[in-house]
Design an enzyme around this catalytic site. Structure first.
Site, PDB file in Angstrom:
ATOM      1  N   CYS A   2       0.850  -1.180   0.000  1.00 25.38           N
ATOM      2  CA  CYS A   2       0.000   0.000   0.000  1.00 25.38           C
ATOM      3  C   CYS A   2       0.894   1.241   0.000  1.00 25.38           C
ATOM      4  CB  CYS A   2      -0.937   0.091   1.192  1.00 25.38           C
ATOM      5  SG  CYS A   2      -2.043  -1.300   1.361  1.00 25.38           S
ATOM      6  N   LYS A 483      10.518 -15.464 -12.553  1.00 25.53           N
ATOM      7  CA  LYS A 483      10.278 -14.310 -13.431  1.00 25.53           C
ATOM      8  C   LYS A 483       9.159 -14.619 -14.411  1.00 25.53           C
ATOM      9  CE  LYS A 483      11.783 -11.949 -11.899  1.00 25.53           C
ATOM     10  NZ  LYS A 483      12.483 -11.471 -10.742  1.00 25.53           N
ATOM     11  N   HIS A 502      13.039 -37.873 -10.788  1.00 26.62           N
ATOM     12  CA  HIS A 502      12.551 -38.425  -9.521  1.00 26.62           C
ATOM     13  C   HIS A 502      11.083 -38.055  -9.285  1.00 26.62           C
ATOM     14  CE1 HIS A 502      16.450 -39.970  -8.502  1.00 26.62           C
ATOM     15  NE2 HIS A 502      16.976 -38.813  -8.856  1.00 26.62           N
TER      16      HIS A 502
HETATM   17  C1  F6R Z   1      10.236 -11.059  -7.766  1.00 29.81           C
HETATM   18  C2  F6R Z   1      10.428 -10.127  -6.671  1.00 29.81           C
HETATM   19  C3  F6R Z   1      10.188 -10.608  -5.282  1.00 29.81           C
HETATM   20  C4  F6R Z   1      11.148  -9.928  -4.307  1.00 29.81           C
HETATM   21  C5  F6R Z   1      10.771 -10.308  -2.869  1.00 29.81           C
HETATM   22  C6  F6R Z   1      11.740  -9.723  -1.861  1.00 29.81           C
HETATM   23  O1  F6R Z   1      10.531 -10.471  -8.989  1.00 29.81           O
HETATM   24  O2  F6R Z   1      10.735  -8.986  -6.864  1.00 29.81           O
HETATM   25  O3  F6R Z   1      10.285 -11.983  -5.209  1.00 29.81           O
HETATM   26  O4  F6R Z   1      12.450 -10.330  -4.590  1.00 29.81           O
HETATM   27  O5  F6R Z   1       9.486  -9.844  -2.595  1.00 29.81           O
HETATM   28  O6  F6R Z   1      11.790  -8.349  -1.957  1.00 29.81           O
HETATM   29  P1  F6R Z   1      13.012  -7.515  -1.410  1.00 29.81           P
HETATM   30  O7  F6R Z   1      14.207  -7.869  -2.215  1.00 29.81           O
HETATM   31  O8  F6R Z   1      12.608  -6.093  -1.551  1.00 29.81           O
HETATM   32  O9  F6R Z   1      13.192  -7.936   0.025  1.00 29.81           O
END
Ligand code: F6R
Length: 602
Positions: A2, A483, A502
């Site tokens: 948010c 991704k 497996h």
């Molecule tokens: C995927 C992505 C998320 C973040 C995760 C952690 O593309 O961006 O998986 O990597 O929410 O976020 P941070 O790195 O901000 O702690």
């Protein structure tokens, strides 16, 4: 999650609030709303959907001028995304209107203990806050006192902006665990979850600490502790280049950020090399690393995937044993720790609640912590003992790309520095090899057409896909799958090449795409064997190999870089494959469904 923005000044607030919300949309985008106060009272506009819908709704309604306002863009936690659950929320009498970011853990208790007589109109925990303030106001007949007492009763995380219909000269603010800043202007002040939202207005910001209350007026700001004691604090200058947060000519932030990776690696080299072109880190970080008998990397999502690569670097280069843990699991299921652990938190945003929960716990236990983050001044950075910055520039697309490669590059520097301090011989010059990586990245980002074609062939019509690899390639496969699934909604899994047989190989059928990475010499033949196994069962296999290890049938060959650093470049065609797969399916690349950039709820 948010996003919150607020304005109190001399001008009409709506344009500033809408612009701010657009910049905060990465924090959540399922519903949005604005409340402004003028002589005729509070005017509320709320919609389900994006800021563009909110804008349309405001254009269509007879919009009013008002010099005090608050706005919110939501990522639903309590209650479905709907107009009713969208913020701002109001108390029954309409005296108080608030926006809130965070999760109130004891909202059911508060409802039961204080608000039994109240008719709630939404399903949110936020409405409980505003009703509680009204209830306390009825008792004290003083807004500040009611606000203070309410904040004392709340448990959980919150950043709050509130308007009192009878006080057009004050914006009431408080926070605990969730981010919120006060921006200082000439004759106006703003509040925002992230300085990016209000950079157009000001670059001067005041930090607010947890459990403080701030009374924001047009010409001054007063910070108080919960007991009313006034706190003096100096502003700082936000060092964000406003052009970094614009898309420019790019259709999506994600594409821009993929293209920025070569320059990010160069920035990291510049920041972490000394005059002899050798890696340099703060002595305090080096000492802490050397004193530890084991490193615990804590992270989530893409940052966790970068941590898996970091483990390889630290163990292979610096000979330090490393464990990598998913933050949300570690909090509740802590493994037996070594005698002298050092915790390394990897987080692009520095705000991830799951990681912060671990940080709070291990600090209570007295262990040292290092945060690797893109956001200096973020919660994880402030609360850890040491910080290493990513220097990647703001990452706006929800899917992380340049932060992942920046994390891996900084982990390379960290491992190399410790190796040097321990007198260990490195088989490569990290600065030189990272420079080679940066050039290789440029070659790859220039091959978009080729990669878009591959996305068309392998991913356009499929419902699922597999990424396989061994060793470092396996770790990159996990990131590639994340991704692809998060932005294209194709069900994707990353697998260790040898593990498919497996069980999971049962899912391979005629035409199932299997994308294999072959960049590691010691497993080059075995991963190719795994590809044969799936091809024999009908898979549509695409091999991405590295120059020197390639075979004629490989669909894509990466430029040669040092074998340990291959994740930095092999991920680029995979990021682009995900991008084009999502684009071909008309998905909202930068704002995938159900997600938000900064995950500030546990
Ligand atoms: C995927 C992505 C998320 C973040 C995760 C952690 O593309 O961006 O998986 O990597 O929410 O976020 P941070 O790195 O901000 O702690």
């Amino acid at each position: 999650m948010c996003g919150i923005v607020g304005y109190i000044g001399a001008n009409d607030s709506k344009g500033i609030l809408l612009h701010g919300l657009e910049k905060l949309e990465y924090r959540g985008y399922d519903s949005a709303g604005i409340a402004v106060l003028n002589d005729n009272g509070v005017h509320l506009t709320k919609v389900k959907g994006r800021i563009v819908t909110l804008k349309e709704s405001m254009d269509n309604s007879n919009s009013v001028e008002a010099t005090l306002g608050i706005g919110h863009t939501r990522w639903a936690t309590h209650g479905e995304p709907s107009t009713l659950n969208a913020h701002p929320h109001q108390s029954t009498s309409g005296k108080f209107t608030i926006v809130h970011n965070g999760v109130i853990e004891n909202y059911q208790d508060i409802k039961r203990n204080y608000l039994e007589a109240v008719d709630f109109v939404s399903e949110t925990d936020t409405e409980v806050i505003v009703q509680l303030i009204e209830k306390l106001y009825d008792e004290f007949q003083n807004t500040i006192k009611a606000f203070q007492e309410a904040m004392k009763l709340l448990k959980g995380s919150y950043a709050i902006g509130m308007i009192d219909v009878d006080d057009p000269n004050t914006l009431y603010v408080s926070k605990n665990k969730s981010p919120l800043l006060i921006g200082l202007g000439d004759g106006f002040n703003v509040i925002a979850s992230d300085a990016m939202a209000t950079l157009k207005e000001t670059d001067q910001y005041l930090e607010i600490f947890d459990k403080e209350i701030v009374l924001v007026h047009r010409n001054h700001v007063e910070i108080q502790k919960l007991n009313g004691k006034v706190v003096d604090r100096q502003p700082y200058t936000a060092e964000i280049d406003a052009s970094d947060i614009e898309k420019g000519t790019y259709p999506h932030y994600m594409l821009k950020e993929i293209d920025e990776q070569p320059i990010v690696i160069r920035n990291i080299i510049k920041e972490y090399q000394d005059e002899n072109n050798e890696v340099k880190l703060d002595d305090s970080i080096r000492n802490a690393m050397q004193e530890a008998d084991r490193v615990y990397i804590i992270a989530a999502g893409t940052s966790y995937h970068a941590g898996l690569i970091g483990k390889e670097f630290m163990e292979k280069m610096a000979r330090i044993p490393v464990e990598v843990h998913v933050a949300s699991e570690f909090s509740y299921n802590m493994p037996l720790l070594s005698e002298k652990p050092l915790f390394v938190f990897i987080s692009q945003s520095g705000e991830t609640a799951d990681s912060r929960a671990v940080l709070v716990k291990i600090k209570e236990m007295g262990h040292p912590a290092l945060t690797i983050t893109n956001v200096p001044g973020s919660t994880l950075s402030r609360e850890a003992d040491y910080t290493l910055q990513l220097h990647a520039g703001p990452e706006i697309a929800v899917a992380s790309t340049k932060a992942y490669t920046a994390q891996i590059a900084v982990l390379t520097i960290l491992a190399a520095d410790i190796a040097k301090a321990k007198g260990l011989e490195l088989e490569f010059d990290p600065i030189k090899e990272l420079a080679i990586v940066s050039s290789a990245m440029e070659v790859l980002t220039d091959q978009k057409e080729e990669i878009e074609q591959l996305a068309g062939i392998y991913l356009d019509t499929t419902r699922n896909a597999f990424f396989i690899g061994r060793g470092l390639d396996y770790n990159v496969s996990l990131e590639a799958a994340l991704k692809l699934k998060e932005i294209s909604y194709i069900q994707a899994e990353g697998f260790a090449g040898g593990e498919l047989k497996h069980g999971t190989i049962a899912l391979i059928e005629e035409g199932t795409p299997v994308i294999a990475l072959a960049t590691q010499e010691n497993v080059n033949y075995s991963i190719r064997g795994n590809v044969q196994e799936v091809v024999a069962r009908g898979a549509n296999a695409l091999i991405i190999s590295m120059r020197g290890l390639e075979q004629d049938t490989d669909a894509f060959v990466l430029p040669k870089v040092h074998e340990l650093l291959t994740p930095l470049i092999s991920v680029i065609p995979l990021q682009l494959l995900a991008y084009y797969a999502a684009l071909h399916r008309d998905c909202d690349v930068d704002k995938p469904r159900n997600l938000a950039k900064s995950v500030t709820v546990e």
